[in-house]
Structure formats: structure tokens, C-alpha cells
Design a protein around this motif. Structure first.
Motif, PDB file in Angstrom:
ATOM      1  N   PRO A   9       4.063  10.494  -9.091  1.00 54.28           N
ATOM      2  CA  PRO A   9       3.680   9.454  -8.118  1.00 54.28           C
ATOM      3  C   PRO A   9       2.178   9.228  -8.090  1.00 54.28           C
ATOM      4  CG  PRO A   9       3.945  11.521  -6.971  1.00 54.28           C
ATOM      5  CD  PRO A   9       4.282  11.794  -8.426  1.00 54.28           C
ATOM      6  N   GLY A  10       1.770   8.183  -7.335  1.00 56.13           N
ATOM      7  CA  GLY A  10       0.354   7.846  -7.248  1.00 56.13           C
ATOM      8  C   GLY A  10      -0.313   8.421  -6.024  1.00 56.13           C
ATOM      9  N   LEU A  60       0.830  -1.205   0.000  1.00 56.63           N
ATOM     10  CA  LEU A  60       0.000   0.000   0.000  1.00 56.63           C
ATOM     11  C   LEU A  60       0.864   1.254   0.000  1.00 56.63           C
ATOM     12  CD1 LEU A  60      -2.764  -1.049   2.557  1.00 56.63           C
ATOM     13  CD2 LEU A  60      -3.032  -0.752   0.085  1.00 56.63           C
ATOM     14  N   GLU A  61       1.954   1.208   0.739  1.00 59.49           N
ATOM     15  CA  GLU A  61       2.870   2.341   0.764  1.00 59.49           C
ATOM     16  C   GLU A  61       3.572   2.494  -0.586  1.00 59.49           C
ATOM     17  OE1 GLU A  61       4.388   5.683   2.412  1.00 59.49           O
ATOM     18  OE2 GLU A  61       2.864   4.346   3.295  1.00 59.49           O
ATOM     19  N   LYS A  62       3.875   1.358  -1.213  1.00 56.57           N
ATOM     20  CA  LYS A  62       4.577   1.422  -2.502  1.00 56.57           C
ATOM     21  C   LYS A  62       3.686   1.951  -3.622  1.00 56.57           C
ATOM     22  CE  LYS A  62       8.252  -1.057  -4.776  1.00 56.57           C
ATOM     23  NZ  LYS A  62       9.112  -2.263  -4.749  1.00 56.57           N
ATOM     24  N   ARG A  63       2.372   1.806  -3.457  1.00 59.45           N
ATOM     25  CA  ARG A  63       1.445   2.381  -4.437  1.00 59.45           C
ATOM     26  C   ARG A  63       1.735   3.858  -4.662  1.00 59.45           C
ATOM     27  NH1 ARG A  63      -4.716   0.663  -2.751  1.00 59.45           N
ATOM     28  NH2 ARG A  63      -4.654  -1.542  -3.397  1.00 59.45           N
ATOM     29  N   LYS A  64       2.026   4.556  -3.571  1.00 57.42           N
ATOM     30  CA  LYS A  64       2.205   6.005  -3.659  1.00 57.42           C
ATOM     31  C   LYS A  64       3.352   6.376  -4.583  1.00 57.42           C
ATOM     32  CE  LYS A  64       0.580   6.546   1.110  1.00 57.42           C
ATOM     33  NZ  LYS A  64       0.966   6.973   2.488  1.00 57.42           N
ATOM     34  N   LYS A  65       4.381   5.523  -4.637  1.00 53.48           N
ATOM     35  CA  LYS A  65       5.546   5.831  -5.460  1.00 53.48           C
ATOM     36  C   LYS A  65       5.409   5.293  -6.882  1.00 53.48           C
ATOM     37  CE  LYS A  65       9.673   5.971  -3.730  1.00 53.48           C
ATOM     38  NZ  LYS A  65      11.004   5.646  -3.145  1.00 53.48           N
ATOM     39  N   PHE A  66       4.795   4.124  -7.045  1.00 57.35           N
ATOM     40  CA  PHE A  66       4.854   3.451  -8.341  1.00 57.35           C
ATOM     41  C   PHE A  66       3.586   3.588  -9.174  1.00 57.35           C
ATOM     42  CE2 PHE A  66       8.521   1.649  -6.384  1.00 57.35           C
ATOM     43  CZ  PHE A  66       9.354   1.297  -7.425  1.00 57.35           C
ATOM     44  N   ARG A  67       2.444   3.898  -8.554  1.00 55.86           N
ATOM     45  CA  ARG A  67       1.260   4.147  -9.377  1.00 55.86           C
ATOM     46  C   ARG A  67       1.308   5.569  -9.939  1.00 55.86           C
ATOM     47  NH1 ARG A  67      -4.084   1.047  -6.951  1.00 55.86           N
ATOM     48  NH2 ARG A  67      -3.314  -1.065  -7.374  1.00 55.86           N
TER      49      ARG A  67
END
Length: 347
Positions: free
Chosen positions: A314-315, A282-289
């Protein structure tokens, strides 16, 4: 150590190093194999409990005086090999004491009621019935009567025979049964292994199901764990080139270690059937989406069209799947090129 409930609840995969007759009648070699299996991570070492008089009829011995099967490296007649390789009664106690000393389960496959009684006195945690005895109902009843778990291999048997064996065990008092899918060919062809029988048997009989493996190497037992094998039984040797029946198809220490290492992580990595997203993902969504950005500079009062929108990291802002809801909306604020668009930028 053996824990039926832990195996049944899929908390671990129980690995049995099948030494069988690979000790070649040498107790120093037997202890070496036990210690090596323990170092590789095996939960148990398994032997076979038979005597010359209990394994074969004299007619069978008389018909097997000479062997031409070089793969198994026979040194003489069947009778001579059985006489050399069988585990004496006192050796059971000796090897059990050694296993207790180093902390690995000792078990064995009995072939007669008398050998079950011997193993009961030795103190095995369960009885392992070989594929050849799945229709030996007197043996199954005697094992079940000891009120210990029974592990039974299913090689050479059809589903009806498996069902009958389970019925006999249950009626005789066994309520902790583990079935082992098995192909009793040494080694089997890949297309004959059918690992999907493992979940099938588990669904059909509601007991834990494992895999007794006669393939070469470690790939197939690792795959068996991936489809739910609760127990892995694998022949084990120090050297595949040694004389004897099963060395050539056995795992060497490197292969057994791969299997045991796999068992240590397989239950964790297989997880459950509910789809989840971890906090880390969920935290990685912010960077990769991606988020909606202005494709070019836009003035306040502009009515947005699809051509005004791009989608880049970012996402953290408006997701691309919501971009269609921006089309036709009027900007309250001016936006620069590549600027992330916020709902607050809209009238």
C-alpha cells in the motif's frame, strides 16, 4: 422555473422544448407535447407567435405554391400551411394556463411588436427572438422595452451582427440577455456546428450563452453543455414521421429525456477549474499508491543501494518519489523480504 441569475451563475442548464409549429394546429396535440416535455424534464415549452399576415409577404406566398422538399412533408402551399399552423391569440392563453397547471414555463417567439404585446399580456417569463430577427432592430427595441430577459438566437449572423443586436438591446433597456449559438440549417453538418463558439461568445459579450440545436439526436446538445451552454433549446415532437415542418429534425421523448437528464448532472460534473483531490481520493491513495519495500532481506548496518529497493502497495509509507533519498543511507534495523521501509529503520 426560469431564473436568470441561476442560469447566469451556472447553477443549472435551462432546457427549452421547442414545440414551435409541431402542434400542427391541433390543441390536443399541443397539450400532449407539453405534458410529454414536462415528464421528460424540460424547464420550458416554446411555441411561435405569428399570423399569416405577420410572417410573410403575399409575394412570398405566391412564390411558394408547390413544394418538392419531401423531408418536411408539406401538405400544400406555404400560405395554406401557415394558415393551419399558426397559434391563435386565444390559444396562447389556453396553453399558458395548461403549462401553469402542470408546472412548466410557457414561452414563445414573437415575430412582430403586436405579438410581443400579446405575450406580455399572456405573461411569459422572457422573450425569445428567433435567428431570422437578429437584425430586426425595431423588434429588438420593443422586446427590450418590456424590461424582461431576452434570449436571442444567432443563426445566420456574423459576430458584428451579434454585437449590434446586443448593443440595440442594451440601449433599449435590456440588461438580462442570453445569446444562443445556432446554426440555422435543418439539420446542419457536424463540421458546421462549431460548439466552441459557445465559450467564445460568453467571453466576448459577458452574457450567458446557450445553444439552439437543429442536429439529429441528443449527442450535440449534451456536448454543448460540456463546453458551457447555459440554455439548451431543442425542437420536440411526439413522432419524427408526422407531417409538418420540423418533426423530422426534432427530438422525440426518449432523446429529450436524455438531454434533460444530462442537464440535471452536467453542471455538477463539470465543476470548476481549480485542481482538487477529494477526501475519498486521499483515502484511496493509501490503498492504491505504492511505498518503498525491501527487495530482499537486509541486515542492520547495510548501506542501501537502488538494487535493494522495490515499490509496492500500500501507499502508507515512504513514497516511490522519495526512494532516491534512501540510497546511501545505513539501516539501523534488519528488514525482511517485501517489508515496508520506515524512516525509523534508518541510522
Amino acid at each position: 422555473m426560469f431564473d436568470f441569475d441561476a442560469i447566469a451563475n451556472k447553477q443549472k442548464t435551462y432546457v427549452i422544448a421547442e414545440i414551435g409549429a409541431n402542434h400542427n394546429g391541433d390543441m390536443d396535440l399541443a397539450r400532449e407535447l407539453i405534458l410529454s416535455a414536462k415528464k421528460c424534464g424540460a424547464d420550458a415549452v416554446k411555441f411561435q407567435s405569428w399570423k399569416k399576415e405577420s410572417l410573410c409577404s403575399q409575394q412570398e406566398y405566391d412564390q411558394n405554391k408547390v413544394y418538392t422538399d419531401s423531408k418536411k412533408k408539406h401538405f400544400g402551399s406555404l400560405e395554406e400551411m401557415v394558415e393551419k399552423y399558426y397559434l391563435r391569440d386565444e390559444q396562447h392563453y389556453e396553453l399558458k394556463a395548461f403549462c401553469d397547471e402542470i408546472g412548466v414555463d410557457f414561452c414563445s417567439s414573437p415575430f412582430t411588436n403586436e405579438e410581443i404585446d400579446l405575450l406580455e399580456d399572456v405573461g411569459v417569463p422572457f422573450y425569445k427572438i428567433a435567428s431570422c430577427d437578429i437584425n430586426n432592430w425595431p423588434l429588438l427595441r420593443h422586446a427590450a422595452g418590456k424590461k424582461k430577459p431576452v434570449i436571442i438566437s444567432t443563426g445566420m449572423s456574423d459576430l458584428a451582427e451579434v454585437s449590434e443586436a446586443v448593443r440595440i438591446l442594451e440601449e433599449a433597456g435590456a440588461n438580462q440577455i442570453i445569446l444562443l449559438h445556432c446554426i440555422a440549417i435543418y439539420p446542419p453538418k457536424n463540421e458546421d456546428i462549431h460548439l466552441n463558439n459557445i465559450p467564445m461568445l460568453a467571453q466576448a459579450f459577458k452574457y450567458p450563452v446557450g445553444f439552439s440545436d437543429h442536429s439529429i439526436g441528443s449527442i450535440v446538445p449534451l456536448a454543448a453543455m460540456a463546453v458551457g451552454a447555459a440554455v439548451i433549446e431543442k425542437h420536440f415532437t411526439r413522432d419524427k414521421d408526422m407531417d409538418g415542418w420540423d418533426h423530422a429534425i426534432s427530438a422525440d421523448p426518449a432523446e429529450l429525456k436524455e438531454i434533460c437528464d444530462g442537464a440535471a448532472i452536467m453542471r455538477t460534473v463539470m465543476g470548476g477549474t481549480v485542481r482538487t483531490v477529494s477526501d475519498e481520493e486521499l483515502e484511496k491513495r493509501k490503498k492504491f499508491r505504492r511505498s518503498v519495500v525491501a527487495r530482499h532481506s537486509l541486515e542492520a548496518g547495510h548501506v542501501l543501494s537502488e538494487d535493494d529497493l522495490a515499490y509496492k502497495r500500500p501507499g502508507t509509507h515512504i513514497a516511490p518519489n522519495l526512494g532516491e533519498f534512501l540510497v546511501g543511507r545505513t539501516l539501523k534495523n534488519s528488514l525482511g523480504y517485501d517489508q515496508l521501509i520506515c524512516w525509523s529503520d534508518l541510522v
